[in-house]
Scaffold this active site. Sequence first.
Site: not given
Ligand code: TYM
Length: 345
Positions: A122, A206, A209
């Site tokens: 990032k 990947k 967003k």
């Molecule tokens: P975030 O908001 O980036 O993404 C949300 C969820 O989507 C999954 N994801 C993907 N899965 C498959 N292929 C992809 N290209 C892809 N892009 C995103 C992510 O793995 C996620 O499950 N750090 C986390 C948010 C968070 C969280 C937590 C998750 C904060 N606290 C506690 C679990 C437990 C995040 O940035 O997700």
Amino acid sequence: MTDPTPVPYAGPERVLSGVQPTGDLHLGNYLGALVKFVAMQERMQCLYCVVDLHAITQWQDPKALISQTREIAAAYIAAGVDPKKAIIFPQSAVPEHTELAWIFQCVARLGWLDRMTQFKEKTGKHKERASVGLYTYPVLQAADILVYQATHVPVGEDQRQHLELTRDIAQKFNHDFEAPNFFPLPQAMVEGPGARIMSLRDGTAKMSKSDPSDASRITLTDDADAIAGKIRKAKTDPEPLPSDEEGLKGRPEAENLVGIFAALSGQTRAQILATYAGQGFGQSFKPDLANLLVEKLGPVSGEMRRLLADPSQIDAILADGAQQARAIAAPVVAQTKKLVGFWGA
Ligand code: TYM
């Protein structure tokens, strides 16, 4: 760093996961997270938060943050999460997350955070301009999970390292404060065909967003025309579809599209290849994939729009969810403070 013989956690099984309210949800979020959220609600108690505290580690317009928080909650429900079965809430409405995060900041080691690849990805070469919150982000994530003593965390592959850190923090806390099984060592649930959905423009990156190209991702707000256009233009190689999975090796774009087809249709990759082997991508594979995407995502985005037309309904669900979440988190934080030795705890 870790105790080699951890005592198994004896508390109830519980699921926690979250999504950042930082823009339109894409196919990776849907397949990597939301589909699993729905499946888990039938098996154990589930808490799904909208992680607005995580979102502000990078600048967010305050008005947009509120509406995006409602949008993510609406997406959960539209995808099939039932607020009567699972607890849906905004992270910032449960202050126990930040309270536990501070204690965990004093448990986690700098060396552990230095290894986090998402921070490096990032920030790139401009680490000194990143917020301190972005650096300690995975510690807050550990608190999100452990404040509910959650045992299962449905996420995409990209979150695996954060889950390993969560386990390290849990183990070190339990060891340092002589509370052998106070925090469980939560399991990342990353398995399944949707765990790592790649960009439509580059099969080695990947789907994300933050990719500057809108053509790299399918979002939940794309209409049928947009979906068809993005799939038509999705990068592929000039070879026809292979007849078996072995033939996908070294062809990341082909592998990704076949993987998406498999994840959405519930078929195996071998079954998909049996149907399309020897054909060019544009012949019927891409049109069929576009139709499948419209069939699966169309109802979700339609339901999201319907829910968002009356934000008071979403707000009521979030307020009720926050109350239920706090009822679980408060005693865990109270016990944690006692273990740490805080006055009055
Ligand atoms: P975030 O908001 O980036 O993404 C949300 C969820 O989507 C999954 N994801 C993907 N899965 C498959 N292929 C992809 N290209 C892809 N892009 C995103 C992510 O793995 C996620 O499950 N750090 C986390 C948010 C968070 C969280 C937590 C998750 C904060 N606290 C506690 C679990 C437990 C995040 O940035 O997700």
